[in-house]
Design a protein around this motif. Structure first.
Motif, PDB file in Angstrom:
ATOM      1  N   LYS A   1       5.717   4.576   1.435  1.00  0.00           N
ATOM      2  CA  LYS A   1       6.341   5.457   2.117  1.00  0.00           C
ATOM      3  C   LYS A   1       7.430   5.196   3.069  1.00  0.00           C
ATOM      4  CE  LYS A   1       2.159   8.339   1.817  1.00  0.00           C
ATOM      5  NZ  LYS A   1       1.181   8.817   2.524  1.00  0.00           N
ATOM      6  N   ARG A   2       7.066   3.917   3.907  1.00  0.00           N
ATOM      7  CA  ARG A   2       8.058   3.681   4.730  1.00  0.00           C
ATOM      8  C   ARG A   2       9.420   3.167   4.135  1.00  0.00           C
ATOM      9  NH1 ARG A   2       3.331   2.013   7.241  1.00  0.00           N
ATOM     10  NH2 ARG A   2       3.647  -0.337   6.700  1.00  0.00           N
TER      11      ARG A   2
ATOM     12  N   GLU B  56      -3.659   5.667   2.139  1.00  0.00           N
ATOM     13  CA  GLU B  56      -3.996   4.434   1.703  1.00  0.00           C
ATOM     14  C   GLU B  56      -3.167   3.297   2.647  1.00  0.00           C
ATOM     15  OE1 GLU B  56      -3.992   2.431  -2.461  1.00  0.00           O
ATOM     16  OE2 GLU B  56      -2.241   2.176  -1.593  1.00  0.00           O
ATOM     17  N   ASP B  57      -4.088   2.744   3.606  1.00  0.00           N
ATOM     18  CA  ASP B  57      -3.356   1.812   4.388  1.00  0.00           C
ATOM     19  C   ASP B  57      -4.286   0.466   3.998  1.00  0.00           C
ATOM     20  OD1 ASP B  57      -5.648   2.262   5.843  1.00  0.00           O
ATOM     21  OD2 ASP B  57      -5.043   2.696   7.512  1.00  0.00           O
TER      22      ASP B  57
ATOM     23  N   THR C 265       0.757  -1.373  -0.083  1.00  0.00           N
ATOM     24  CA  THR C 265       0.054  -0.043  -0.063  1.00  0.00           C
ATOM     25  C   THR C 265       0.938   1.329  -0.274  1.00  0.00           C
ATOM     26  OG1 THR C 265       0.002   0.054   2.266  1.00  0.00           O
ATOM     27  CG2 THR C 265      -1.645  -1.157   1.121  1.00  0.00           C
ATOM     28  N   LEU C 266       0.282   2.352  -0.162  1.00  0.00           N
ATOM     29  CA  LEU C 266       1.140   3.547  -0.279  1.00  0.00           C
ATOM     30  C   LEU C 266       1.696   3.828   1.137  1.00  0.00           C
ATOM     31  CD1 LEU C 266      -0.956   6.075  -2.375  1.00  0.00           C
ATOM     32  CD2 LEU C 266       1.021   4.793  -3.097  1.00  0.00           C
TER      33      LEU C 266
ATOM     34  N   LEU D  47      10.650   8.334  -2.815  1.00  0.00           N
ATOM     35  CA  LEU D  47       9.683   8.208  -3.965  1.00  0.00           C
ATOM     36  C   LEU D  47       8.370   8.696  -3.525  1.00  0.00           C
ATOM     37  CD1 LEU D  47      10.975   4.903  -5.876  1.00  0.00           C
ATOM     38  CD2 LEU D  47      11.700   7.437  -6.281  1.00  0.00           C
ATOM     39  N   TYR D  48       7.956   8.347  -2.393  1.00  0.00           N
ATOM     40  CA  TYR D  48       6.482   8.539  -1.977  1.00  0.00           C
ATOM     41  C   TYR D  48       6.421   9.331  -0.995  1.00  0.00           C
ATOM     42  CZ  TYR D  48       6.077   4.322  -5.082  1.00  0.00           C
ATOM     43  OH  TYR D  48       6.104   3.606  -6.092  1.00  0.00           O
ATOM     44  N   ILE D  49       6.156  10.640  -1.108  1.00  0.00           N
ATOM     45  CA  ILE D  49       5.997  11.637  -0.194  1.00  0.00           C
ATOM     46  C   ILE D  49       5.049  11.353   1.073  1.00  0.00           C
ATOM     47  CG2 ILE D  49       4.499  13.186  -1.165  1.00  0.00           C
ATOM     48  CD1 ILE D  49       6.130  15.613  -0.531  1.00  0.00           C
ATOM     49  N   ASP D  50       5.043  11.773   2.307  1.00  0.00           N
ATOM     50  CA  ASP D  50       4.171  11.361   3.311  1.00  0.00           C
ATOM     51  C   ASP D  50       2.720  12.013   3.219  1.00  0.00           C
ATOM     52  OD1 ASP D  50       6.153  10.472   5.001  1.00  0.00           O
ATOM     53  OD2 ASP D  50       6.701  12.282   6.137  1.00  0.00           O
ATOM     54  N   ILE D  51       2.569  13.061   2.469  1.00  0.00           N
ATOM     55  CA  ILE D  51       1.307  13.578   2.302  1.00  0.00           C
ATOM     56  C   ILE D  51       0.434  12.684   1.089  1.00  0.00           C
ATOM     57  CG2 ILE D  51       1.765  15.699   3.220  1.00  0.00           C
ATOM     58  CD1 ILE D  51       1.791  16.841   0.596  1.00  0.00           C
ATOM     59  N   LEU D  52       1.115  11.884   0.465  1.00  0.00           N
ATOM     60  CA  LEU D  52       0.378  11.156  -0.529  1.00  0.00           C
ATOM     61  C   LEU D  52      -0.822  10.620  -0.175  1.00  0.00           C
ATOM     62  CD1 LEU D  52       0.818  10.673  -3.727  1.00  0.00           C
ATOM     63  CD2 LEU D  52       2.008   8.618  -3.155  1.00  0.00           C
ATOM     64  N   THR D  53      -2.039  10.514  -0.760  1.00  0.00           N
ATOM     65  CA  THR D  53      -2.953   9.969  -0.542  1.00  0.00           C
ATOM     66  C   THR D  53      -3.583   8.891  -1.540  1.00  0.00           C
ATOM     67  OG1 THR D  53      -4.221  11.812  -1.644  1.00  0.00           O
ATOM     68  CG2 THR D  53      -4.184  11.894   0.552  1.00  0.00           C
TER      69      THR D  53
END
Length: 295
Positions: free
Chosen positions: A73-74, A94-95, A68-69, A79-85
């Motif tokens: 992020k972890r 998106e968990d 998942t996003l 590549l995937y910023i914290d605020i990405l939804t």
């Protein structure tokens, strides 16, 4: 089953303590493990690659290990910023829970669960007819389980999606004198059908939406498989995903797209170089003016 106790002590299984009615949804770990290891029979059109993907998804669901996003992020914060939804609803993070609570997928997810329940009900009716027994009690017991509807606080449905199956699934069949192993195989086959539908109607469309966004952000497969840059503090490293999606027709030249977006949205490095060039022009202009005055 040997290491199941150690496995359940992992934090990814802490949801088990949140089951609101543990007396109604008692997980049968023997059934759960049997379902995880169950290998269905397929026709010639179902390749080994299909079987491997199915098997992998089943374990990813069980272990809460889907990419998942929030997971990405972890693992790849570059590549995937914290605020990405979520790329489907663009509203919530998106968990794992959001995969089936997302307002773009919730109806489909409920339909898949309803299909799961119908398959079990059909098999109970067949077993009752074969045994010439009344099966209404078993069907009522099955339908009354709390796992057939979703909410943010209904952990029994979450458990079902994870593949942690309740003992009630076994009981309704065994009350009709169906052998335990036969029942386990039937339930495992129905759960495999659920996994197939989850992939086709939930995971694949979600991955397609995410893929479109990654394409717009120039996050290629090569980039995702490359090692994360080392020695760069977060404050100075600009993630690719911080680039807003282009509003114009996407060019095939990824480098040009990246530069255009940077100029359009005023990213830090472009602001810095713009300021530097502006100051340089002022200095050069002043120098030329002084030279003209000397002549």
């Amino acid at each position: 089953m040997l290491y199941m106790k150690d496995l359940l002590e992992l934090s990814r299984f802490c949801f088990l303590s949140l089951l609101s009615d543990s007396s109604q949804y008692v997980i049968d770990w023997a059934l759960t493990w049997h379902t995880l290891m169950f290998q269905p029979k397929h026709d010639d059109s179902y390749t080994q690659a299909n079987a491997s993907m199915h098997y992998a998804l089943k374990f990813q669901l069980f272990l809460d290990d889907l990419p998942t996003l929030e997971s990405l992020k972890r693992s790849r914060p570059d590549l995937y910023i914290d605020i990405l939804t979520c790329r489907s609803c663009e509203n919530q993070l998106e968990d794992f829970m959001h995969l089936f609570m997302c307002n773009k997928r919730r109806v489909r997810m409920q339909q898949i669960l309803n299909s799961y329940m119908r398959h079990l009900t059909t098999k109970i009716k067949e077993a009752g007819d074969n045994a010439k027994r009344d099966f209404s009690t078993q069907i009522n017991k099955l339908n009354s389980l709390s796992c057939w509807s979703f909410s943010s606080s209904n952990w029994s449905s979450y458990s079902l999606v994870r593949g942690c199956l309740p003992s009630a699934f076994l009981e309704v069949f065994m009350e009709l004198d169906i052998p335990r192993l036969t029942v386990m195989n039937v339930i495992a086959a129905i759960h495999n059908n659920f996994i197939h539908k989850f992939r086709k109607r939930i995971w694949n469309p979600r991955s397609y939406d995410k893929g479109l966004w990654e394409q717009a952000m120039n996050i290629t497969s090569k980039l995702k498989n490359s090692p994360r840059p080392k020695g760069l503090p977060k404050s100075s490293y600009l993630p690719y995903s911080s680039l807003p999606p282009p509003t114009h027709v996407i060019s095939r030249d990824s480098g040009t797209d990246w530069l255009k977006n940077s100029m359009q949205y005023g990213l830090k490095w472009f602001d810095h170089i713009s300021g530097f060039m502006g100051r340089l022009m002022v200095l050069l202009n002043n120098s030329f003016c002084r030279m003209e005055c000397r002549f």
